[in-house]
Scaffold this motif. Sequence first.
Motif, mmCIF file in Angstrom:
data_model
loop_
_atom_site.group_PDB
_atom_site.id
_atom_site.type_symbol
_atom_site.label_atom_id
_atom_site.label_comp_id
_atom_site.label_asym_id
_atom_site.label_seq_id
_atom_site.Cartn_x
_atom_site.Cartn_y
_atom_site.Cartn_z
ATOM 1 N N THR A 15 0.829 -1.208 0.000
ATOM 2 C CA THR A 15 0.000 0.000 0.000
ATOM 3 C C THR A 15 0.861 1.255 0.000
ATOM 4 O O THR A 15 0.602 2.197 -0.742
ATOM 5 C CB THR A 15 -0.944 0.004 1.220
ATOM 6 N N TYR A 16 1.906 1.272 0.821
ATOM 7 C CA TYR A 16 2.788 2.443 0.892
ATOM 8 C C TYR A 16 3.538 2.662 -0.418
ATOM 9 O O TYR A 16 3.776 3.800 -0.817
ATOM 10 C CB TYR A 16 3.793 2.306 2.036
ATOM 11 N N LEU A 17 3.922 1.571 -1.100
ATOM 12 C CA LEU A 17 4.635 1.700 -2.370
ATOM 13 C C LEU A 17 3.750 2.278 -3.470
ATOM 14 O O LEU A 17 4.242 2.929 -4.382
ATOM 15 C CB LEU A 17 5.175 0.343 -2.816
ATOM 16 N N GLY A 18 2.454 2.042 -3.399
ATOM 17 C CA GLY A 18 1.526 2.606 -4.380
ATOM 18 C C GLY A 18 1.913 2.263 -5.801
ATOM 19 O O GLY A 18 2.067 1.109 -6.161
ATOM 20 N N ARG A 19 2.114 3.283 -6.617
ATOM 21 C CA ARG A 19 2.384 3.104 -8.047
ATOM 22 C C ARG A 19 3.736 2.453 -8.326
ATOM 23 O O ARG A 19 4.017 2.035 -9.445
ATOM 24 C CB ARG A 19 2.303 4.435 -8.771
ATOM 25 N N SER A 20 4.601 2.350 -7.329
ATOM 26 C CA SER A 20 5.918 1.738 -7.538
ATOM 27 C C SER A 20 5.877 0.211 -7.518
ATOM 28 O O SER A 20 6.849 -0.444 -7.858
ATOM 29 C CB SER A 20 6.899 2.211 -6.464
ATOM 30 N N TRP A 21 4.737 -0.353 -7.068
ATOM 31 C CA TRP A 21 4.632 -1.816 -6.986
ATOM 32 C C TRP A 21 3.490 -2.310 -7.838
ATOM 33 O O TRP A 21 2.408 -1.735 -7.760
ATOM 34 C CB TRP A 21 4.428 -2.267 -5.538
ATOM 35 N N PRO A 22 3.647 -3.349 -8.623
ATOM 36 C CA PRO A 22 4.889 -4.070 -8.847
ATOM 37 C C PRO A 22 5.813 -3.299 -9.777
ATOM 38 O O PRO A 22 5.372 -2.395 -10.501
ATOM 39 C CB PRO A 22 4.433 -5.380 -9.494
ATOM 40 N N ALA A 23 7.075 -3.666 -9.779
ATOM 41 C CA ALA A 23 8.049 -3.003 -10.647
ATOM 42 C C ALA A 23 7.720 -3.303 -12.108
ATOM 43 O O ALA A 23 7.309 -4.409 -12.452
ATOM 44 C CB ALA A 23 9.453 -3.493 -10.317
ATOM 45 N N ALA A 24 7.893 -2.317 -12.936
ATOM 46 C CA ALA A 24 7.586 -2.451 -14.366
ATOM 47 C C ALA A 24 8.663 -3.267 -15.087
ATOM 48 O O ALA A 24 9.818 -3.284 -14.647
ATOM 49 C CB ALA A 24 7.495 -1.064 -14.997
ATOM 50 N N PRO A 25 8.299 -3.938 -16.183
ATOM 51 C CA PRO A 25 9.308 -4.642 -16.980
ATOM 52 C C PRO A 25 10.424 -3.677 -17.396
ATOM 53 O O PRO A 25 10.169 -2.507 -17.678
ATOM 54 C CB PRO A 25 8.531 -5.136 -18.195
#
Length: 101
Positions: A15-25
């Motif tokens: 939840t805290y990572l938000g848009r950073s999780w999951p990491a993009a290819p």
Amino acid sequence: MTVMFTQMPREDVVTYLGRSWPAAPGTTIERVAFLSETACGGVAVQTSGPGLTWWVVDGVIVPQDAGPLPELEGDELITLPNEEPTQPPMTDPAPFGAEPQ
């Protein structure tokens, strides 16, 4: 350099990572050597000045707003593959059970 790990529930960290999780290819991630593959929480790193904390999910640090990956001694940097879809996207917008026309 001082490195500390604080364990937290996985759901909270995601939840805290938000848009950073999951990491993009194509993104480079860091496998934290001193943590298990199920460790979730925060890794705080302090050098001579104020420290920084990175969120960790499943023993991995992904790029996030804390700044560039810390590249801790013994850690492995991994670049995620750019995977192409194995199947083309569905083009038929008919809902399930609808008869094709």
